[in-house]
Motif scaffolding. Structure first.
Motif, mmCIF file in Angstrom:
data_model
loop_
_atom_site.group_PDB
_atom_site.id
_atom_site.type_symbol
_atom_site.label_atom_id
_atom_site.label_comp_id
_atom_site.label_asym_id
_atom_site.label_seq_id
_atom_site.Cartn_x
_atom_site.Cartn_y
_atom_site.Cartn_z
ATOM 1 N N ARG A 30 0.857 -1.175 0.000
ATOM 2 C CA ARG A 30 0.000 0.000 0.000
ATOM 3 C C ARG A 30 0.897 1.230 0.000
ATOM 4 O O ARG A 30 1.739 1.398 0.879
ATOM 5 C CB ARG A 30 -0.898 0.003 1.235
ATOM 6 C CG ARG A 30 -2.077 -0.938 1.113
ATOM 7 C CD ARG A 30 -2.856 -1.026 2.414
ATOM 8 N NE ARG A 30 -4.040 -1.835 2.217
ATOM 9 C CZ ARG A 30 -4.040 -3.161 2.129
ATOM 10 N NH1 ARG A 30 -2.908 -3.820 2.242
ATOM 11 N NH2 ARG A 30 -5.158 -3.839 1.920
ATOM 12 N N LEU A 31 0.671 2.105 -0.958
ATOM 13 C CA LEU A 31 1.474 3.321 -1.070
ATOM 14 C C LEU A 31 0.804 4.497 -0.373
ATOM 15 O O LEU A 31 1.483 5.397 0.119
ATOM 16 C CB LEU A 31 1.724 3.651 -2.534
ATOM 17 C CG LEU A 31 2.369 2.526 -3.361
ATOM 18 C CD1 LEU A 31 2.511 2.956 -4.815
ATOM 19 C CD2 LEU A 31 3.723 2.138 -2.781
ATOM 20 N N ALA A 32 -0.521 4.488 -0.353
ATOM 21 C CA ALA A 32 -1.268 5.559 0.306
ATOM 22 C C ALA A 32 -2.682 5.069 0.596
ATOM 23 O O ALA A 32 -3.231 4.272 -0.164
ATOM 24 C CB ALA A 32 -1.310 6.814 -0.563
ATOM 25 N N VAL A 33 -3.245 5.546 1.684
ATOM 26 C CA VAL A 33 -4.634 5.234 2.028
ATOM 27 C C VAL A 33 -5.286 6.515 2.500
ATOM 28 O O VAL A 33 -4.622 7.430 3.017
ATOM 29 C CB VAL A 33 -4.743 4.154 3.132
ATOM 30 C CG1 VAL A 33 -4.055 2.870 2.702
ATOM 31 C CG2 VAL A 33 -4.155 4.634 4.461
ATOM 32 N N ALA A 47 -8.689 12.562 5.482
ATOM 33 C CA ALA A 47 -7.582 11.936 6.205
ATOM 34 C C ALA A 47 -6.762 11.154 5.194
ATOM 35 O O ALA A 47 -7.290 10.284 4.500
ATOM 36 C CB ALA A 47 -8.112 11.015 7.296
ATOM 37 N N HIS A 48 -5.474 11.479 5.087
ATOM 38 C CA HIS A 48 -4.599 10.894 4.063
ATOM 39 C C HIS A 48 -3.303 10.438 4.713
ATOM 40 O O HIS A 48 -2.660 11.195 5.456
ATOM 41 C CB HIS A 48 -4.308 11.929 2.971
ATOM 42 C CG HIS A 48 -3.296 11.482 1.959
ATOM 43 N ND1 HIS A 48 -3.632 10.723 0.855
ATOM 44 C CD2 HIS A 48 -1.948 11.678 1.899
ATOM 45 C CE1 HIS A 48 -2.530 10.483 0.154
ATOM 46 N NE2 HIS A 48 -1.508 11.043 0.762
ATOM 47 N N THR A 53 6.099 6.879 1.722
ATOM 48 C CA THR A 53 7.165 7.761 2.196
ATOM 49 C C THR A 53 7.320 7.696 3.709
ATOM 50 O O THR A 53 8.184 8.377 4.274
ATOM 51 C CB THR A 53 6.871 9.213 1.781
ATOM 52 O OG1 THR A 53 5.620 9.625 2.365
ATOM 53 C CG2 THR A 53 6.786 9.339 0.273
ATOM 54 N N GLY A 54 6.460 6.884 4.360
ATOM 55 C CA GLY A 54 6.538 6.800 5.816
ATOM 56 C C GLY A 54 6.072 8.064 6.503
ATOM 57 O O GLY A 54 6.372 8.307 7.676
ATOM 58 N N ALA A 80 1.294 15.419 -3.958
ATOM 59 C CA ALA A 80 2.215 15.996 -2.974
ATOM 60 C C ALA A 80 3.202 14.966 -2.454
ATOM 61 O O ALA A 80 4.291 15.313 -1.990
ATOM 62 C CB ALA A 80 1.417 16.591 -1.814
ATOM 63 N N ASP A 81 2.843 13.688 -2.575
ATOM 64 C CA ASP A 81 3.724 12.601 -2.133
ATOM 65 C C ASP A 81 4.466 11.948 -3.294
ATOM 66 O O ASP A 81 5.095 10.898 -3.115
ATOM 67 C CB ASP A 81 2.904 11.526 -1.414
ATOM 68 C CG ASP A 81 2.169 12.070 -0.204
ATOM 69 O OD1 ASP A 81 2.797 12.820 0.565
ATOM 70 O OD2 ASP A 81 0.975 11.763 -0.038
ATOM 71 N N GLY A 82 4.361 12.549 -4.489
ATOM 72 C CA GLY A 82 4.998 11.965 -5.665
ATOM 73 C C GLY A 82 4.268 10.746 -6.191
ATOM 74 O O GLY A 82 4.858 9.901 -6.884
#
Length: 403
Positions: A30-33, A47-48, A53-54, A80-82
Protein backbone atom coordinates in the motif's frame (compact mmCIF):
# COMPACT_ATOMS: atom_id res chain seq x y z
CA UNK A 1 -0.34 0.04 -20.15
CA UNK A 2 3.43 0.26 -19.90
CA UNK A 3 5.52 -2.58 -18.51
CA UNK A 4 6.35 -0.44 -15.47
CA UNK A 5 2.73 0.41 -14.73
CA UNK A 6 1.95 -1.72 -11.70
CA UNK A 7 -0.02 0.65 -9.51
CA UNK A 8 -3.79 0.53 -9.01
CA UNK A 9 -5.89 3.20 -7.34
CA UNK A 10 -8.94 1.70 -5.63
CA UNK A 11 -11.93 3.99 -5.13
CA UNK A 12 -14.96 3.21 -2.98
CA UNK A 13 -17.40 6.08 -3.49
CA UNK A 14 -20.26 6.28 -1.01
CA UNK A 15 -23.13 8.73 -0.90
CA UNK A 16 -21.13 11.24 1.16
CA UNK A 17 -17.65 9.71 1.28
CA UNK A 18 -14.76 8.40 -0.78
CA UNK A 19 -12.41 5.74 0.58
CA UNK A 20 -9.25 5.15 -1.43
CA UNK A 21 -6.05 3.16 -1.50
CA UNK A 22 -3.11 3.23 -3.89
CA UNK A 23 -1.40 -0.15 -4.19
CA UNK A 24 1.63 -1.41 -6.10
CA UNK A 25 0.69 -4.81 -7.51
CA UNK A 26 4.33 -5.72 -8.11
CA UNK A 27 4.56 -6.56 -4.42
CA UNK A 28 1.11 -5.78 -2.98
CA UNK A 29 2.39 -2.77 -1.00
CA UNK A 30 0.00 0.00 0.00
CA UNK A 31 1.47 3.32 -1.07
CA UNK A 32 -1.27 5.56 0.31
CA UNK A 33 -4.63 5.23 2.03
CA UNK A 34 -7.27 7.79 2.79
CA UNK A 35 -10.85 8.82 3.38
CA UNK A 36 -12.91 11.85 2.46
CA UNK A 37 -16.11 12.04 4.49
CA UNK A 38 -19.07 14.37 4.98
CA UNK A 39 -18.90 15.45 1.33
CA UNK A 40 -21.35 18.28 0.69
CA UNK A 41 -21.15 19.59 4.25
CA UNK A 42 -19.29 22.53 5.74
CA UNK A 43 -17.20 20.28 7.98
CA UNK A 44 -15.98 17.82 5.33
CA UNK A 45 -12.89 15.90 6.42
CA UNK A 46 -9.93 14.41 4.56
CA UNK A 47 -7.58 11.94 6.20
CA UNK A 48 -4.60 10.89 4.06
CA UNK A 49 -1.66 8.66 4.98
CA UNK A 50 1.34 8.42 2.60
CA UNK A 51 2.63 4.96 3.50
CA UNK A 52 5.21 4.86 0.70
CA UNK A 53 7.17 7.76 2.20
CA UNK A 54 6.54 6.80 5.82
CA UNK A 55 4.84 10.13 6.32
CA UNK A 56 2.42 11.02 9.09
CA UNK A 57 -1.33 11.02 8.55
CA UNK A 58 -2.55 14.39 7.27
CA UNK A 59 -6.02 15.57 8.25
CA UNK A 60 -7.85 18.62 6.98
CA UNK A 61 -11.35 19.94 7.54
CA UNK A 62 -13.38 22.33 5.44
CA UNK A 63 -16.18 22.32 2.92
CA UNK A 64 -15.81 19.82 0.05
CA UNK A 65 -18.79 20.49 -2.17
CA UNK A 66 -19.08 17.31 -4.21
CA UNK A 67 -17.40 14.07 -5.31
CA UNK A 68 -15.56 15.82 -8.14
CA UNK A 69 -13.98 18.22 -5.68
CA UNK A 70 -13.25 15.33 -3.31
CA UNK A 71 -11.39 13.33 -5.94
CA UNK A 72 -9.45 16.37 -7.12
CA UNK A 73 -8.41 16.91 -3.50
CA UNK A 74 -7.32 13.27 -3.26
CA UNK A 75 -5.35 13.63 -6.49
CA UNK A 76 -3.60 16.69 -5.06
CA UNK A 77 -2.69 14.84 -1.85
CA UNK A 78 -1.24 11.95 -3.86
CA UNK A 79 0.73 14.37 -6.06
CA UNK A 80 2.22 16.00 -2.97
CA UNK A 81 3.72 12.60 -2.13
CA UNK A 82 5.00 11.96 -5.66
CA UNK A 83 2.17 9.50 -6.29
CA UNK A 84 0.01 11.60 -8.60
CA UNK A 85 -2.65 10.30 -10.96
CA UNK A 86 -0.49 11.47 -13.86
CA UNK A 87 2.18 8.92 -12.97
CA UNK A 88 3.12 6.50 -15.79
CA UNK A 89 3.25 3.81 -13.08
CA UNK A 90 -0.52 3.97 -12.61
CA UNK A 91 -2.05 1.04 -14.51
CA UNK A 92 -5.74 1.48 -13.74
CA UNK A 93 -8.38 2.74 -11.35
CA UNK A 94 -10.55 0.08 -9.75
CA UNK A 95 -14.02 1.01 -8.55
CA UNK A 96 -16.17 -0.81 -6.04
CA UNK A 97 -19.66 -1.04 -7.53
CA UNK A 98 -22.29 -2.48 -5.23
CA UNK A 99 -24.82 -3.91 -7.69
CA UNK A 100 -23.98 -5.63 -10.96
CA UNK A 101 -27.26 -7.48 -11.47
CA UNK A 102 -27.17 -10.62 -13.58
CA UNK A 103 -25.03 -9.14 -16.33
CA UNK A 104 -21.81 -8.35 -14.46
CA UNK A 105 -20.32 -11.46 -12.90
CA UNK A 106 -16.64 -10.56 -13.46
CA UNK A 107 -14.52 -7.41 -13.12
CA UNK A 108 -15.32 -5.26 -16.14
CA UNK A 109 -13.56 -2.44 -17.98
CA UNK A 110 -15.95 0.51 -17.90
CA UNK A 111 -17.14 2.04 -21.15
CA UNK A 112 -20.32 3.93 -22.06
CA UNK A 113 -22.44 0.79 -22.35
CA UNK A 114 -21.23 -0.58 -19.02
CA UNK A 115 -21.92 2.71 -17.28
CA UNK A 116 -25.40 2.83 -18.77
CA UNK A 117 -26.14 -0.67 -17.43
CA UNK A 118 -24.88 0.29 -13.96
CA UNK A 119 -27.26 3.25 -14.13
CA UNK A 120 -30.10 0.92 -15.15
CA UNK A 121 -29.53 -1.01 -11.92
CA UNK A 122 -30.05 2.05 -9.71
CA UNK A 123 -33.65 1.01 -8.80
CA UNK A 124 -32.30 -2.14 -7.08
CA UNK A 125 -29.42 -0.26 -5.41
CA UNK A 126 -30.70 3.31 -4.91
CA UNK A 127 -28.39 4.06 -1.98
CA UNK A 128 -25.19 2.74 -3.52
CA UNK A 129 -24.99 2.66 -7.32
CA UNK A 130 -25.56 6.43 -7.82
CA UNK A 131 -22.56 7.22 -5.61
CA UNK A 132 -20.47 4.58 -7.40
CA UNK A 133 -21.43 6.15 -10.75
CA UNK A 134 -20.42 9.60 -9.54
CA UNK A 135 -17.01 8.28 -8.53
CA UNK A 136 -16.54 6.60 -11.91
CA UNK A 137 -17.50 9.68 -13.92
CA UNK A 138 -15.21 11.91 -11.88
CA UNK A 139 -12.26 9.53 -12.20
CA UNK A 140 -12.86 9.26 -15.95
CA UNK A 141 -12.72 13.03 -16.23
CA UNK A 142 -9.45 13.15 -14.30
CA UNK A 143 -7.79 10.36 -16.32
CA UNK A 144 -9.80 9.68 -19.51
CA UNK A 145 -6.91 7.71 -20.98
CA UNK A 146 -6.66 5.24 -18.09
CA UNK A 147 -8.58 1.95 -17.84
CA UNK A 148 -11.35 2.18 -15.26
CA UNK A 149 -12.52 -1.17 -13.91
CA UNK A 150 -15.71 -1.98 -12.02
CA UNK A 151 -15.53 -4.75 -9.42
CA UNK A 152 -19.01 -5.72 -8.30
CA UNK A 153 -20.14 -6.67 -4.78
CA UNK A 154 -22.68 -9.04 -6.28
CA UNK A 155 -20.33 -10.87 -8.66
CA UNK A 156 -19.01 -13.53 -6.29
CA UNK A 157 -22.55 -14.61 -5.48
CA UNK A 158 -23.56 -15.02 -9.13
CA UNK A 159 -22.63 -18.72 -8.91
CA UNK A 160 -25.61 -19.40 -6.64
CA UNK A 161 -27.89 -22.03 -8.18
CA UNK A 162 -31.33 -20.85 -9.25
CA UNK A 163 -33.01 -22.63 -6.36
CA UNK A 164 -30.95 -20.51 -3.95
CA UNK A 165 -31.23 -17.26 -5.90
CA UNK A 166 -34.97 -17.18 -6.63
CA UNK A 167 -37.73 -16.07 -4.31
CA UNK A 168 -40.92 -18.12 -4.31
CA UNK A 169 -43.03 -15.47 -6.01
CA UNK A 170 -44.64 -15.31 -9.45
CA UNK A 171 -41.84 -15.88 -11.96
CA UNK A 172 -43.08 -13.37 -14.54
CA UNK A 173 -43.36 -10.60 -11.97
CA UNK A 174 -39.94 -11.43 -10.53
CA UNK A 175 -38.26 -11.45 -13.93
CA UNK A 176 -39.96 -8.27 -15.11
CA UNK A 177 -38.65 -6.34 -12.12
CA UNK A 178 -35.34 -8.18 -11.55
CA UNK A 179 -36.50 -9.48 -8.17
CA UNK A 180 -34.13 -12.19 -7.00
CA UNK A 181 -31.34 -12.73 -4.49
CA UNK A 182 -28.06 -11.11 -5.53
CA UNK A 183 -26.02 -10.96 -2.33
CA UNK A 184 -23.44 -8.35 -1.33
CA UNK A 185 -20.01 -8.03 0.33
CA UNK A 186 -18.85 -10.32 -2.48
CA UNK A 187 -15.27 -9.04 -2.65
CA UNK A 188 -14.89 -9.75 1.06
CA UNK A 189 -16.40 -13.23 0.84
CA UNK A 190 -14.19 -14.05 -2.14
CA UNK A 191 -11.01 -12.83 -0.46
CA UNK A 192 -11.72 -14.40 2.93
CA UNK A 193 -12.80 -17.79 1.61
CA UNK A 194 -9.62 -18.00 -0.48
CA UNK A 195 -7.40 -16.91 2.44
CA UNK A 196 -9.11 -19.46 4.69
CA UNK A 197 -8.23 -22.25 2.28
CA UNK A 198 -4.61 -21.06 2.34
CA UNK A 199 -4.69 -21.03 6.14
CA UNK A 200 -5.77 -24.68 6.03
CA UNK A 201 -3.00 -25.46 3.54
CA UNK A 202 -5.44 -26.39 0.80
CA UNK A 203 -6.60 -25.19 -2.58
CA UNK A 204 -9.93 -23.27 -2.51
CA UNK A 205 -11.45 -25.99 -4.72
CA UNK A 206 -10.90 -28.50 -1.92
CA UNK A 207 -12.68 -26.78 0.95
CA UNK A 208 -16.19 -25.83 2.03
CA UNK A 209 -16.34 -22.66 4.10
CA UNK A 210 -19.00 -20.67 5.94
CA UNK A 211 -17.92 -17.01 5.87
CA UNK A 212 -19.38 -14.61 8.45
CA UNK A 213 -18.74 -11.00 7.43
CA UNK A 214 -19.78 -9.14 10.58
CA UNK A 215 -19.56 -5.37 10.53
CA UNK A 216 -22.21 -2.66 10.78
CA UNK A 217 -23.50 -4.43 7.70
CA UNK A 218 -23.36 -8.20 8.07
CA UNK A 219 -23.71 -11.19 5.77
CA UNK A 220 -23.03 -14.91 5.69
CA UNK A 221 -22.12 -17.11 2.76
CA UNK A 222 -21.80 -20.79 2.02
CA UNK A 223 -18.79 -21.38 -0.24
CA UNK A 224 -18.31 -24.83 -1.77
CA UNK A 225 -14.99 -25.43 -3.52
CA UNK A 226 -14.39 -21.71 -4.03
CA UNK A 227 -17.88 -20.99 -5.39
CA UNK A 228 -20.68 -19.27 -3.51
CA UNK A 229 -23.77 -21.50 -3.30
CA UNK A 230 -25.82 -19.36 -0.90
CA UNK A 231 -25.64 -16.02 0.90
CA UNK A 232 -27.78 -14.20 3.42
CA UNK A 233 -28.34 -10.84 1.71
CA UNK A 234 -30.87 -10.79 -1.10
CA UNK A 235 -32.32 -8.29 -3.55
CA UNK A 236 -30.90 -5.62 -1.24
CA UNK A 237 -28.49 -5.66 1.72
CA UNK A 238 -31.48 -5.70 4.12
CA UNK A 239 -32.07 -9.46 4.18
CA UNK A 240 -30.30 -11.90 6.48
CA UNK A 241 -28.39 -11.34 9.71
CA UNK A 242 -29.17 -8.77 12.39
CA UNK A 243 -26.97 -5.77 11.59
CA UNK A 244 -26.02 -2.45 13.11
CA UNK A 245 -29.09 -0.58 11.88
CA UNK A 246 -30.78 -3.13 9.56
CA UNK A 247 -33.36 -5.65 10.73
CA UNK A 248 -32.23 -8.56 8.59
CA UNK A 249 -34.83 -11.29 8.05
CA UNK A 250 -38.37 -10.20 8.84
CA UNK A 251 -41.89 -11.36 7.96
CA UNK A 252 -42.76 -9.37 4.80
CA UNK A 253 -46.25 -8.84 6.22
CA UNK A 254 -44.74 -6.54 8.87
CA UNK A 255 -44.53 -3.88 6.17
CA UNK A 256 -48.22 -4.24 5.30
CA UNK A 257 -49.11 -4.20 9.00
CA UNK A 258 -47.17 -0.99 9.64
CA UNK A 259 -48.78 0.67 6.65
CA UNK A 260 -52.32 -0.32 7.67
CA UNK A 261 -52.10 0.01 11.44
CA UNK A 262 -49.42 2.68 11.96
CA UNK A 263 -50.13 4.62 8.77
CA UNK A 264 -46.47 4.54 7.79
CA UNK A 265 -45.46 5.27 4.20
CA UNK A 266 -43.21 3.03 2.12
CA UNK A 267 -40.33 5.48 2.62
CA UNK A 268 -40.87 5.56 6.39
CA UNK A 269 -40.88 1.76 6.59
CA UNK A 270 -37.77 1.63 4.39
CA UNK A 271 -35.98 4.01 6.76
CA UNK A 272 -37.18 2.08 9.81
CA UNK A 273 -35.91 -1.29 8.57
CA UNK A 274 -32.63 -0.01 7.09
CA UNK A 275 -31.58 2.78 9.45
CA UNK A 276 -33.48 2.44 12.73
CA UNK A 277 -33.55 -1.31 13.31
CA UNK A 278 -31.00 -4.03 14.03
CA UNK A 279 -28.91 -3.51 17.15
CA UNK A 280 -29.69 0.22 17.14
CA UNK A 281 -33.42 -0.40 17.18
CA UNK A 282 -33.16 -3.11 19.81
CA UNK A 283 -31.02 -1.28 22.36
CA UNK A 284 -30.12 2.18 21.09
CA UNK A 285 -26.52 1.29 20.19
CA UNK A 286 -25.05 -0.22 17.03
CA UNK A 287 -21.45 -0.41 18.30
CA UNK A 288 -20.76 -3.92 19.58
CA UNK A 289 -18.09 -2.60 21.97
CA UNK A 290 -20.61 -0.33 23.65
CA UNK A 291 -23.20 -3.12 23.77
CA UNK A 292 -20.72 -5.44 25.49
CA UNK A 293 -19.81 -2.70 27.97
CA UNK A 294 -23.49 -2.26 28.82
CA UNK A 295 -23.94 -6.01 29.20
CA UNK A 296 -21.03 -6.11 31.65
CA UNK A 297 -22.83 -3.43 33.66
CA UNK A 298 -26.01 -5.53 33.78
CA UNK A 299 -28.02 -3.78 31.04
CA UNK A 300 -30.84 -6.20 30.16
CA UNK A 301 -31.84 -4.44 26.94
CA UNK A 302 -28.28 -4.66 25.60
CA UNK A 303 -28.13 -8.33 26.65
CA UNK A 304 -31.33 -9.12 24.77
CA UNK A 305 -30.05 -7.35 21.65
CA UNK A 306 -26.86 -9.41 21.83
CA UNK A 307 -28.84 -12.65 22.28
CA UNK A 308 -31.04 -11.86 19.26
CA UNK A 309 -27.93 -11.08 17.19
CA UNK A 310 -26.27 -14.38 18.18
CA UNK A 311 -29.46 -16.42 17.71
CA UNK A 312 -29.77 -15.27 14.08
CA UNK A 313 -26.07 -15.92 13.52
CA UNK A 314 -26.36 -19.49 14.80
CA UNK A 315 -29.37 -20.13 12.60
CA UNK A 316 -27.34 -19.22 9.52
CA UNK A 317 -24.37 -21.31 10.59
CA UNK A 318 -26.68 -24.31 10.98
CA UNK A 319 -28.51 -23.61 7.73
CA UNK A 320 -25.34 -23.29 5.71
CA UNK A 321 -23.90 -26.38 7.34
CA UNK A 322 -26.94 -28.20 5.95
CA UNK A 323 -26.57 -26.57 2.53
CA UNK A 324 -22.89 -27.54 2.25
CA UNK A 325 -23.21 -31.01 3.76
CA UNK A 326 -19.54 -30.91 4.79
CA UNK A 327 -17.87 -27.92 6.38
CA UNK A 328 -14.11 -27.50 6.67
CA UNK A 329 -14.12 -24.08 8.33
CA UNK A 330 -16.31 -21.38 9.81
CA UNK A 331 -14.53 -18.04 9.48
CA UNK A 332 -15.19 -14.66 11.06
CA UNK A 333 -14.22 -11.40 9.36
CA UNK A 334 -14.88 -7.60 9.21
CA UNK A 335 -14.97 -5.22 12.17
CA UNK A 336 -17.06 -7.23 14.60
CA UNK A 337 -15.97 -10.63 13.33
CA UNK A 338 -12.28 -9.78 13.63
CA UNK A 339 -12.37 -7.96 16.97
CA UNK A 340 -15.29 -9.15 19.10
CA UNK A 341 -14.15 -12.34 20.82
CA UNK A 342 -17.45 -12.66 22.78
CA UNK A 343 -19.39 -12.75 19.50
CA UNK A 344 -17.24 -15.56 18.13
CA UNK A 345 -17.46 -17.54 21.36
CA UNK A 346 -21.24 -17.16 21.65
CA UNK A 347 -21.88 -17.95 17.97
CA UNK A 348 -20.13 -21.31 18.22
CA UNK A 349 -21.22 -22.26 21.77
CA UNK A 350 -23.51 -25.30 21.79
CA UNK A 351 -22.51 -26.43 18.30
CA UNK A 352 -20.05 -29.08 19.49
CA UNK A 353 -22.13 -31.84 17.91
CA UNK A 354 -21.43 -30.17 14.56
CA UNK A 355 -17.69 -30.38 15.24
CA UNK A 356 -17.36 -26.72 16.17
CA UNK A 357 -15.51 -25.36 19.19
CA UNK A 358 -13.50 -22.29 20.19
CA UNK A 359 -10.36 -22.32 22.31
CA UNK A 360 -10.76 -19.52 24.86
CA UNK A 361 -7.06 -18.64 24.88
CA UNK A 362 -6.72 -18.51 21.11
CA UNK A 363 -9.98 -16.59 20.78
CA UNK A 364 -8.73 -13.90 23.17
CA UNK A 365 -5.61 -13.16 21.09
CA UNK A 366 -5.78 -9.94 19.04
CA UNK A 367 -3.92 -10.07 15.74
CA UNK A 368 -4.06 -8.67 12.22
CA UNK A 369 -3.02 -12.05 10.83
CA UNK A 370 -5.29 -14.93 9.71
CA UNK A 371 -5.47 -17.47 12.53
CA UNK A 372 -7.26 -20.52 13.86
CA UNK A 373 -9.14 -20.14 17.14
CA UNK A 374 -10.43 -23.71 17.39
CA UNK A 375 -8.76 -26.43 19.51
CA UNK A 376 -6.76 -29.11 17.71
CA UNK A 377 -9.42 -31.75 18.37
CA UNK A 378 -12.20 -29.78 16.63
CA UNK A 379 -13.50 -31.50 13.51
CA UNK A 380 -14.27 -28.16 11.85
CA UNK A 381 -11.77 -25.30 11.92
CA UNK A 382 -12.93 -21.97 13.33
CA UNK A 383 -10.86 -19.07 12.02
CA UNK A 384 -10.46 -15.32 12.07
CA UNK A 385 -9.33 -13.91 8.73
CA UNK A 386 -9.07 -10.12 8.37
CA UNK A 387 -10.79 -9.04 5.20
CA UNK A 388 -9.10 -6.84 2.59
CA UNK A 389 -11.64 -5.71 0.04
CA UNK A 390 -9.34 -3.04 -1.39
CA UNK A 391 -6.60 -5.57 -2.10
CA UNK A 392 -9.17 -7.89 -3.69
CA UNK A 393 -10.42 -5.08 -5.92
CA UNK A 394 -6.86 -4.11 -6.84
CA UNK A 395 -5.92 -7.71 -7.67
CA UNK A 396 -9.00 -8.21 -9.85
CA UNK A 397 -8.44 -4.87 -11.57
CA UNK A 398 -4.77 -5.47 -12.29
CA UNK A 399 -5.36 -9.03 -13.49
CA UNK A 400 -7.88 -7.72 -16.01
CA UNK A 401 -5.85 -4.82 -17.42
CA UNK A 402 -2.54 -6.71 -17.50
CA UNK A 403 -3.92 -9.86 -19.17
Amino acid sequence: MTATATRVLVLNSGSSSVKYQLLDMADGRRLAVGLVERIGEENSRLAHTPLATGGEKRETEGAIADHETALKTVAAELSADGLGLDSPQLAAIGHRVVHGGLRFTEPTVIDGAVLKEIERLVPVAPLHNPANITGIRTAQALRPDLPQVAVFDTAFHSTMPEYAARYAIDVETADAHRVRRYGFHGTSHAYVSRRTAALLGKDPSEVNVIVLHLGNGASASAVAGGRCVDTSMGLTPLEGLVMGTRSGDIDPAVTFHLKRVAGMSADEIDELLNKKSGLLGLCGDNDMREIRRRIDEGDERAALAFDIYIHRLKKYIGAYYAVLGRVDAVVFTAGVGENAAPVREAAVAGLEELGLAVDAGLNAVRSDEPRLISPEYARVAVAVVPTDEELEIAQQTYALVSA
